[in-house]
Design an enzyme around this catalytic site. Structure first.
Site, PDB file in Angstrom:
ATOM      1  N   TYR A 272     -12.954 -18.824  41.690  1.00  0.00           N
ATOM      2  CA  TYR A 272     -12.160 -19.686  40.813  1.00  0.00           C
ATOM      3  C   TYR A 272     -12.928 -20.981  40.605  1.00  0.00           C
ATOM      4  CZ  TYR A 272      -8.265 -22.709  39.284  1.00  0.00           C
ATOM      5  OH  TYR A 272      -7.447 -23.568  38.591  1.00  0.00           O
TER       6      TYR A 272
ATOM      7  N   ASP B 278     -20.377 -24.286  43.249  1.00  0.00           N
ATOM      8  CA  ASP B 278     -19.076 -24.931  43.150  1.00  0.00           C
ATOM      9  C   ASP B 278     -18.593 -25.190  44.568  1.00  0.00           C
ATOM     10  OD1 ASP B 278     -16.523 -25.780  42.775  1.00  0.00           O
ATOM     11  OD2 ASP B 278     -15.943 -24.188  41.366  1.00  0.00           O
TER      12      ASP B 278
ATOM     13  N   LYS C  39     -11.634 -32.232  45.597  1.00  0.00           N
ATOM     14  CA  LYS C  39     -10.775 -32.170  46.795  1.00  0.00           C
ATOM     15  C   LYS C  39     -11.087 -33.257  47.846  1.00  0.00           C
ATOM     16  CE  LYS C  39      -9.048 -27.685  45.708  1.00  0.00           C
ATOM     17  NZ  LYS C  39      -9.678 -26.530  45.098  1.00  0.00           N
TER      18      LYS C  39
HETATM   19  C1  LIG Z   1      -9.728 -26.296  43.501  1.00  0.00           C
HETATM   20  C2  LIG Z   1     -10.963 -25.751  42.901  1.00  0.00           C
HETATM   21  C3  LIG Z   1     -11.369 -26.086  41.596  1.00  0.00           C
HETATM   22  C4  LIG Z   1     -10.503 -26.869  40.664  1.00  0.00           C
HETATM   23  O1  LIG Z   1     -10.262 -28.166  41.091  1.00  0.00           O
HETATM   24  P1  LIG Z   1      -8.988 -28.958  40.481  1.00  0.00           P
HETATM   25  O2  LIG Z   1      -9.116 -30.314  41.062  1.00  0.00           O
HETATM   26  O3  LIG Z   1      -7.787 -28.177  40.951  1.00  0.00           O
HETATM   27  O4  LIG Z   1      -9.127 -28.928  39.014  1.00  0.00           O
HETATM   28  C5  LIG Z   1     -12.604 -25.644  41.157  1.00  0.00           C
HETATM   29  N1  LIG Z   1     -13.397 -24.894  41.940  1.00  0.00           N
HETATM   30  C6  LIG Z   1     -13.033 -24.539  43.193  1.00  0.00           C
HETATM   31  C7  LIG Z   1     -13.973 -23.731  44.021  1.00  0.00           C
HETATM   32  C8  LIG Z   1     -11.796 -24.931  43.700  1.00  0.00           C
HETATM   33  O5  LIG Z   1     -11.419 -24.539  44.909  1.00  0.00           O
END
Ligand SMILES: *Cc1c(COP(=O)(O)O)cnc(C)c1O
Length: 425
Positions: A144, A239, A267
């Site tokens: 994701y 990511d 995060k």
């Molecule tokens: C949470 C997450 C996102 C998206 O971040 P948001 O702040 O919710 O937009 C993108 N990539 C990864 C791997 C994530 O865990």
């Protein structure tokens, strides 16, 4: 567990908010339950509207590595807020946070701050395309990367538990440049490169997958991606929105010893406030406007309140280096969970790295989206509800990562195991 006010608040919310929530997994649909509404949180605990107290293993989906309402983070935020909350003009705080990120990651010379992980990924992909002059992006099934249109193809947790592999509202034309490859499958990636060789701008990957449940790949998988990218002059995007500062101060790339071209963060670097970041070598990052032609902007980007919370969080992580202790505690905890379930003859698999783990209700190894899909999600739902009743808050979906914070104590973990012993599965 008392649950009357929670239910009333949810009914009220549903009248004015689609599904009653501002992010789908919060609706508890995947665990066939009604969401709790939080009134306050402190350290490792959440307190809901009905006065129930929970040990929190979701931690706002990862950011709260120091636990909730950390006093130093709050003090720093309050100090900043007293001088105003947003200027849309540079502050020194932004440079300080950028310096911290640059110092933490060997692969990063420059950082651009944004307001969410989604925005970070969106920018990283535009930057990769703008830098290479190519259109195609390789994405792994079950990873994701936020709710960016062209990444909403086989995109993990929220979408998996909703049972929709993609989303209406995303035109086919938008995703036709996204090539899907199974996680942990280098041969499939080789084939993708053979077919689209000089049109792949970048490969994007969660170096530790967190959004189909935790999956820790062997180093050879990440090394193989890196080698293929170099060979084909494509960029590698890690990511690290979840694993940056979660697994180690320099993220998964430090643990695996691999340098991506571009890294996305979020995060933890916001310390509980909305944030995202894109980092990489100066040569690539300088392609972003106003230096370069790849456009990116944001009214609240680098917001001083968010940046203060992130800066204080990183300072504490750097000073205290809680990672070895978190690792040890979480490893022992996962062993205890596994022993308890084995004694109950419940088929399970636990994937873990550092303070991030997932208990899968299957006895087969979980290494990709297809194997994650073999889990007994009804069993997970029952487990979730019984643990919630016992004052343990877990992620409300089988396909999410669990986290432990520096505020969690051995007594909390023991209480959790005691609750698990009583669960009927
Ligand atoms: C949470 C997450 C996102 C998206 O971040 P948001 O702040 O919710 O937009 C993108 N990539 C990864 C791997 C994530 O865990």
């Amino acid at each position: 567990m008392k649950n009357t006010k929670n239910k009333r608040l949810f009914a009220n919310a549903k009248k004015v908010i689609p599904g009653g929530v501002n992010s789908p997994v919060r609706a508890f649909n995947a665990v066939d339950a009604s969401p709790i509404f939080i009134e306050k949180a402190k350290g490792q605990y959440l307190y809901d509207a009905d006065g129930n107290k929970y040990i929190d293993y979701c931690l706002s989906w990862g950011p709260m590595i120091l636990g909730h309402a950390n006093k130093d983070v709050l003090a720093s935020v309050k100090k900043t807020m007293a001088n105003g909350t947003s200027y849309g003009i540079p502050t020194e705080l932004e440079t300080k946070l950028a310096e911290k990120v640059v110092a933490a990651f060997d692969s990063i010379d420059k950082v651009r701050l944004v307001s969410s992980g989604t925005e970070a990924v969106m920018t990283a992909i535009r930057l990769a395309r703008g830098t290479t002059g190519r259109d195609k992006i390789v994405k792994f099934v079950g990873c994701y990367h936020g709710h960016v249109d062209h990444m909403l193809v086989s995109a993990g947790s929220g979408l998996m538990t909703l049972g929709s592999p993609s989303s209406p509202g995303v035109p086919k034309d938008f995703t036709k440049h996204t090539i899907l490859v199974p996680y942990n499958d280098l041969d499939a990636l080789k084939k993708a490169f053979a077919k689209y060789s000089d049109s792949i701008a970048a490969v994007i990957v969660e170096p530790v997958a967190g959004n189909m449940g935790t999956i820790v790949p062997p180093k050879s998988f990440l090394k193989g991606i890196s080698t293929l990218c170099k060979k084909n002059k494509s960029l590698l995007i890690f990511d690290e929105v979840i694993c940056g500062f979660r697994l180690a101060y320099g993220g998964a790339q430090t643990i695996f010893g691999i340098k991506p071209d571009i890294t996305t963060l979020g995060k933890i670097i916001g310390g509980g406030f909305p944030i995202g970041a894109i980092g990489g070598k100066a040569k690539i990052m300088n392609n972003l406007s106003p230096n370069g032609a790849v456009y990116q902007a944001g009214t609240l980007s680098g917001n001083p309140v968010c940046v203060s919370a992130g800066l204080e969080t990183l300072k504490i992580l750097k000073t205290n280096n809680p990672y070895p202790k978190l690792e040890k505690m979480t490893a022992a905890f996962c062993t205890a969970i596994s022993e308890t379930l084995t004694s109950k003859s419940v088929p399970h698999t636990i994937n873990r790295i550092g303070s991030m783990f997932t208990l899968f209700f299957t006895d087969e190894p979980v290494t990709d989206f297809a194997s994650a899909m073999k889990c007994d999600t009804a069993k997970y739902a029952s487990y979730f509800r019984q643990m919630l009743n016992a004052g343990i808050y877990l992620p409300p979906s089988q396909f999410e990562a669990n986290f432990i914070s520096t505020a969690h104590k051995k007594t909390d973990l023991n209480k959790t195991i005691a609750a698990l012993k009583k669960v009927k599965l």
